[in-house]
Design a protein around this motif. Structure first.
Motif, PDB file in Angstrom:
ATOM      1  N   TYR A 132      33.344  87.994  48.491  1.00 52.72           N
ATOM      2  CA  TYR A 132      31.982  88.531  48.434  1.00 52.72           C
ATOM      3  C   TYR A 132      31.063  87.669  49.291  1.00 52.72           C
ATOM      4  O   TYR A 132      31.020  86.433  49.135  1.00 52.72           O
ATOM      5  N   CYS A 133      30.304  88.280  50.190  1.00 59.14           N
ATOM      6  CA  CYS A 133      29.349  87.574  51.054  1.00 59.14           C
ATOM      7  C   CYS A 133      28.004  87.533  50.350  1.00 59.14           C
ATOM      8  O   CYS A 133      27.295  88.547  50.264  1.00 59.14           O
ATOM      9  N   ARG A 134      27.656  86.368  49.853  1.00 55.90           N
ATOM     10  CA  ARG A 134      26.435  86.251  49.052  1.00 55.90           C
ATOM     11  C   ARG A 134      25.176  86.449  49.897  1.00 55.90           C
ATOM     12  O   ARG A 134      24.215  87.093  49.453  1.00 55.90           O
ATOM     13  N   SER A 135      25.165  85.911  51.109  1.00 53.91           N
ATOM     14  CA  SER A 135      23.968  86.063  51.952  1.00 53.91           C
ATOM     15  C   SER A 135      23.717  87.539  52.282  1.00 53.91           C
ATOM     16  O   SER A 135      22.569  87.994  52.315  1.00 53.91           O
ATOM     17  N   LYS A 136      24.792  88.283  52.497  1.00 56.83           N
ATOM     18  CA  LYS A 136      24.637  89.705  52.787  1.00 56.83           C
ATOM     19  C   LYS A 136      24.101  90.434  51.566  1.00 56.83           C
ATOM     20  O   LYS A 136      23.252  91.328  51.667  1.00 56.83           O
ATOM     21  N   GLY A 137      24.610  90.072  50.375  1.00 59.18           N
ATOM     22  CA  GLY A 137      24.130  90.703  49.156  1.00 59.18           C
ATOM     23  C   GLY A 137      22.664  90.428  48.907  1.00 59.18           C
ATOM     24  O   GLY A 137      21.916  91.309  48.452  1.00 59.18           O
ATOM     25  N   GLU A 138      22.215  89.207  49.182  1.00 55.47           N
ATOM     26  CA  GLU A 138      20.789  88.880  49.005  1.00 55.47           C
ATOM     27  C   GLU A 138      19.928  89.642  50.007  1.00 55.47           C
ATOM     28  O   GLU A 138      18.828  90.098  49.671  1.00 55.47           O
ATOM     29  N   GLN A 139      20.420  89.767  51.242  1.00 54.46           N
ATOM     30  CA  GLN A 139      19.651  90.481  52.260  1.00 54.46           C
ATOM     31  C   GLN A 139      19.491  91.957  51.886  1.00 54.46           C
ATOM     32  O   GLN A 139      18.407  92.540  52.040  1.00 54.46           O
ATOM     33  N   ILE A 140      20.565  92.583  51.410  1.00 56.01           N
ATOM     34  CA  ILE A 140      20.485  93.995  51.008  1.00 56.01           C
ATOM     35  C   ILE A 140      19.510  94.158  49.848  1.00 56.01           C
ATOM     36  O   ILE A 140      18.688  95.090  49.827  1.00 56.01           O
ATOM     37  N   ALA A 141      19.562  93.266  48.861  1.00 55.42           N
ATOM     38  CA  ALA A 141      18.638  93.350  47.724  1.00 55.42           C
ATOM     39  C   ALA A 141      17.195  93.175  48.176  1.00 55.42           C
ATOM     40  O   ALA A 141      16.281  93.842  47.665  1.00 55.42           O
ATOM     41  N   LEU A 142      16.964  92.260  49.144  1.00 53.90           N
ATOM     42  CA  LEU A 142      15.605  92.054  49.654  1.00 53.90           C
ATOM     43  C   LEU A 142      15.105  93.289  50.395  1.00 53.90           C
ATOM     44  O   LEU A 142      13.944  93.691  50.255  1.00 53.90           O
ATOM     45  N   ASN A 143      15.971  93.926  51.177  1.00 57.70           N
ATOM     46  CA  ASN A 143      15.562  95.129  51.915  1.00 57.70           C
ATOM     47  C   ASN A 143      15.255  96.285  50.971  1.00 57.70           C
ATOM     48  O   ASN A 143      14.355  97.085  51.233  1.00 57.70           O
ATOM     49  N   VAL A 144      15.992  96.377  49.870  1.00 56.36           N
ATOM     50  CA  VAL A 144      15.826  97.508  48.960  1.00 56.36           C
ATOM     51  C   VAL A 144      14.627  97.316  48.040  1.00 56.36           C
ATOM     52  O   VAL A 144      13.810  98.223  47.854  1.00 56.36           O
ATOM     53  N   ASP A 145      14.500  96.130  47.443  1.00 60.17           N
ATOM     54  CA  ASP A 145      13.464  95.907  46.421  1.00 60.17           C
ATOM     55  C   ASP A 145      12.261  95.144  46.932  1.00 60.17           C
ATOM     56  O   ASP A 145      11.216  95.127  46.269  1.00 60.17           O
ATOM     57  N   GLY A 146      12.361  94.504  48.081  1.00 59.29           N
ATOM     58  CA  GLY A 146      11.261  93.694  48.557  1.00 59.29           C
ATOM     59  C   GLY A 146      11.253  92.326  47.895  1.00 59.29           C
ATOM     60  O   GLY A 146      12.168  91.937  47.146  1.00 59.29           O
ATOM     61  N   ALA A 147      10.195  91.572  48.157  1.00 61.45           N
ATOM     62  CA  ALA A 147      10.118  90.195  47.634  1.00 61.45           C
ATOM     63  C   ALA A 147       9.769  90.162  46.158  1.00 61.45           C
ATOM     64  O   ALA A 147      10.156  89.246  45.433  1.00 61.45           O
ATOM     65  N   CYS A 148       9.025  91.149  45.663  1.00 61.22           N
ATOM     66  CA  CYS A 148       8.584  91.164  44.266  1.00 61.22           C
ATOM     67  C   CYS A 148       9.548  91.999  43.441  1.00 61.22           C
ATOM     68  O   CYS A 148       9.789  93.167  43.755  1.00 61.22           O
ATOM     69  N   ALA A 149      10.078  91.431  42.402  1.00 61.24           N
ATOM     70  CA  ALA A 149      11.010  92.134  41.515  1.00 61.24           C
ATOM     71  C   ALA A 149      10.262  92.626  40.284  1.00 61.24           C
ATOM     72  O   ALA A 149       9.458  91.900  39.691  1.00 61.24           O
ATOM     73  N   ASP A 150      10.468  93.862  39.898  1.00 60.78           N
ATOM     74  CA  ASP A 150       9.861  94.430  38.699  1.00 60.78           C
ATOM     75  C   ASP A 150      10.896  95.298  38.000  1.00 60.78           C
ATOM     76  O   ASP A 150      12.085  95.291  38.323  1.00 60.78           O
ATOM     77  N   GLU A 151      10.432  96.088  37.021  1.00 58.29           N
ATOM     78  CA  GLU A 151      11.356  96.899  36.240  1.00 58.29           C
ATOM     79  C   GLU A 151      12.007  98.009  37.059  1.00 58.29           C
ATOM     80  O   GLU A 151      13.105  98.463  36.754  1.00 58.29           O
ATOM     81  N   SER A 152      11.319  98.468  38.098  1.00 57.56           N
ATOM     82  CA  SER A 152      11.857  99.552  38.915  1.00 57.56           C
ATOM     83  C   SER A 152      12.809  99.064  40.003  1.00 57.56           C
ATOM     84  O   SER A 152      13.297  99.854  40.788  1.00 57.56           O
ATOM     85  N   SER A 153      13.068  97.779  40.043  1.00 57.80           N
ATOM     86  CA  SER A 153      13.942  97.234  41.077  1.00 57.80           C
ATOM     87  C   SER A 153      15.369  97.709  40.858  1.00 57.80           C
ATOM     88  O   SER A 153      15.854  97.806  39.724  1.00 57.80           O
ATOM     89  N   THR A 154      16.043  97.946  41.975  1.00 61.68           N
ATOM     90  CA  THR A 154      17.440  98.362  41.893  1.00 61.68           C
ATOM     91  C   THR A 154      18.342  97.193  41.539  1.00 61.68           C
ATOM     92  O   THR A 154      19.266  97.324  40.720  1.00 61.68           O
TER      93      THR A 154
END
Length: 711
Positions: A69-91
């Motif tokens: 598992y590529c952790r940096s890639k996983g973090e980048q995808i999460a950042l692109n999808v949810d943005g910098a702010c995480a809330d209840e609607s985050s994927t």
């Protein structure tokens, strides 16, 4: 008996039909996953289903601690999808792509022949499957990432434009929707957008997932066994051998449907010949689609009258290159639509008529050109072409049958009637598709011969030979008109010097003879003062009535002349102003409505048609078209009914006289001229009504006489 002894029964197994899970049992398939790598031990985070659509979504965890598992890639995808702010609607709440979604699609819609089997203690228990679904990874998170990116770009643009002034007030147009027709409603219901909206309206049903080794799963698996295994309670399989076989192998839906009525399917030729002749012809043409007349007669039998067949075939087919092609409205009834695009039958018929018309002009048709003109999808155009043509590599589509010249020579009246019908269809297609009119070589039979047999040089040679053959006739006609003009217009004692024609004039004469086989119309005089006298050139005025344009005496007494004059008078009573092009189109439609062998099929030339128009009390309006006009010569010849006997004759005559001197006139000039000539002060509303009824209004207060406007 010998075969049974060689193949003894080894074991008998009782078969039971379990129905406890018949409406709930699904088979999940994972086509992108090897069978050795199951998802049984992977945590299932959530599951939901749309029962009506049989659509399932599963969320499964991803092992983020796995060395692959590529952790940096996983973090980048999460950042692109949810943005910098995480809330209840985050994927991805952990700011790491730690799960994936699987979406289902139906493997087959007919699961009546599939069942799940469980063999236990010498008994086979079958449970019918309710659905077979294939689950594949979903990449909807990428769409969400794109949406986030667009939102950020819009926000940046909004920040940069905050310092600008407030937007101007914009006018809003309110429109009220018209009542929806039944055809429009059917098209809307069958559209892809409506189906997608309907599918989205079904709510998701959230489910609880239990693993393979869970006690609840073990409890549910017990329902795969028939609950009443005693023979008294289970009567599902107490059937006769034929009924049991029918249950195991039910007939397919295709076999249960009624087969279409067609000679190649359920109607034999003997059954076909029991039907009326019109139905026989329609069924044959609907299934064969393209057929020579000789083949049709051989299928109908030797006892059938060819005249009756000719009368019937023209109701369901059109003549293309000497062969009969079924009409479009036979294949596409009024309330039907395209199975590929949902386009209504009217549009399909128009597109297929265009393809048929193209084949009347040439042996070859290019599919891309047809699609560009008709604006139909590739599948619809391909269906049209497959009905009547075969594809040739690097050449296009060639008409499927060879040119039938024998039929063309044997039935000239039918060919001419079909040519008139195609002329009417061509006029409609030119209006609908804005086709550029091309000058095509005229053929006596009205049908296109095999393409590529006549070159351009050969056509020029044929035209020159025709011009040479008609040269003597043209000179005699010219000499006769000169003598008539000299006898009627020259005063005693006055001589007219005759000069020889220049070579340029002779070349123009030959060119006109090439375009039309009729005698050349040579005018000895004429000017602006004679524009509204009768519309005839000077040479013709001298030989006949100078105020009504009657043709020479004797020709009006023939049946053809009487029929032609009756048509002209009736036409100009309905439309007071017509161009020669429009009049010829209406005459072709009139010919198409006449029975075969009518007197008008003997051949009506353009000159005879114009003479009849002038003899019927009409006059030619010599409208001064601009030099750069796109109107053809026939469209520049405008004829008008001078007197109809109604109150609007004076207004019409004034308008026609105005347009005989000017191609474009201002409204105020027309109003002042009407007031001056009619002796009454017309209001603006009355002038507008006159112009609306008799001419067409253009922007900027300009009035122009249209080529096909009824005055």
């Amino acid at each position: 008996m010998a075969n049974e002894e060689d193949d003894p029964v080894v074991q008998e197994i009782d078969v039971y039909l379990a129905k406890s899970l018949a409406e709930k049992l699904y088979l999940f398939q994972y086509p992108v996953r090897p069978a050795s790598m199951t998802y049984d031990d992977i945590p299932h985070l959530s599951a939901k289903i749309k029962p009506k659509q049989q659509k399932v979504e599963l969320e499964m965890a991803i092992d983020t601690l796995n060395p692959n598992y590529c952790r940096s890639k996983g973090e980048q995808i999460a950042l692109n999808v949810d943005g910098a702010c995480a809330d209840e609607s985050s994927t991805y709440s952990s700011k790491l792509m730690d799960k994936q979604t699987f979406c289902s699609s139906q493997s087959t819609s007919n699961t009546a022949r599939y069942a799940a089997a469980l063999y236990r203690q010498g008994e086979l228990h079958l449970t019918p499957l309710h659905g077979i679904l294939q689950l594949r990874p979903s990449f909807s998170y990428l769409d969400k990432a794109d949406a986030k990116h667009r939102e950020r770009e819009a926000a940046n643009e909004g920040d940069s434009s905050q310092d600008e002034a407030e937007e101007d007030v914009k006018q809003i147009t309110v429109r009220f929707s018209r009542p929806e027709s039944e055809q429009a409603r059917q098209r809307r219901v069958q559209s892809y957008e409506f189906l997608q909206k309907k599918h989205a309206e079904e709510p998701w049903v959230h489910l609880h997932y239990y693993g393979l080794r869970d006690s609840r799963s073990e409890h549910e698996r017990q329902y795969l066994l028939c609950q009443g295994s005693s023979g008294v309670e289970n009567t599902e399989l107490v059937k006769s051998p034929s009924e049991y076989l029918m249950m195991l192998m039910p007939p397919s839906p295709e076999e249960e449907k009624d087969k279409p009525v067609a000679p190649s399917n359920v109607l034999s030729m003997a059954q076909l010949r029991t039907l009326p002749l019109a139905d026989q012809i329609k069924i044959l043409m609907k299934n064969v689609k393209v057929m020579p007349f000789a083949n049709l007669m051989s299928l109908l039998g030797p006892s059938i009258d060819s005249v009756a067949v000719l009368r019937g075939i023209q109701k369901v087919a059109m003549l293309v290159q000497g062969n009969w092609v079924v009409k479009s409205d036979i294949l596409y009834p009024k309330d039907s639509s395209s199975p590929h695009s949902g386009v209504p039958a009217e549009v399909l018929c128009r597109g297929r008529d265009f393809v048929m018309w193209k084949f009347t002009q040439s042996r070859w048709v290019v599919r891309k050109e047809v699609a560009a003109v008709t604006k139909l999808c590739t599948e619809d155009v391909k269906d049209f072409l497959e009905h009547m043509a075969v594809v040739r590599i690097n050449k296009g589509w060639e008409f499927i049958l060879p040119y039938d010249g024998e039929f063309i020579k044997k039935h000239p009246d039918v060919v001419q009637r079909q040519h008139m019908l195609w002329s009417g269809i061509q006029a409609k297609l030119e209006k609908v598709y804005n086709l550029v009119k091309e000058t095509l070589p005229k053929k006596p039979d009205g049908q296109s011969g095999p393409a590529g047999l006549v070159s351009g040089d050969q056509r020029v040679q044929v035209a020159r030979s025709k011009a040479q053959q008609n040269h003597a006739l043209l000179e005699r006609e010219l000499q006769r008109r000169k003598e008539q003009a000299r006898a009627s217009t020259v005063l005693p004692g006055v001589r007219i010097k005759e000069e020889p024609m220049s070579e340029e004039g002779e070349e123009e004469e030959e060119q006109e003879a090439d375009e039309d086989e009729e005698p050349m119309d040579t005018s000895l005089g004429g000017g602006l003062h004679s524009r509204l006298a009768n519309g005839l050139p000077g040479g013709r005025v001298a030989g006949g009535d100078s105020f009504n344009g009657h043709p020479p005496s004797g020709c009006a007494s023939t049946p053809v002349a009487r029929e032609l004059r009756a048509f002209v008078e009736a036409t100009f009573q309905r439309q007071f102003v017509l161009t020669l092009s429009e009049l010829k189109r209406l005459f072709n439609l009139h010919l198409a409505s006449l029975p075969p062998g009518h007197t008008l099929f003997s051949g009506i030339s353009d000159r005879m048609l114009q003479d009849t128009v002038l003899a019927a009390g009409c006059k030619q309006i010599l409208v001064p078209f601009p030099p750069q006009t796109a109107a053809s010569p026939d469209e520049q010849k405008v004829f008008a009914l001078w007197e109809s006997g109604d109150m609007s004759d004076q207004h019409r005559q004034v308008l026609l006289e105005i347009f005989s001197k000017n191609y474009r006139v201002r409204r105020n000039m027309i109003q002042s001229r009407l007031t001056q000539e009619c002796g009454e002060d017309l209001s603006k509303q009355e002038v507008d009504k006159v112009l609306k009824d008799r001419v067409a209004a253009f922007p900027a207060e300009h009035i122009s006489l249209l080529h096909r406007t009824a005055v």
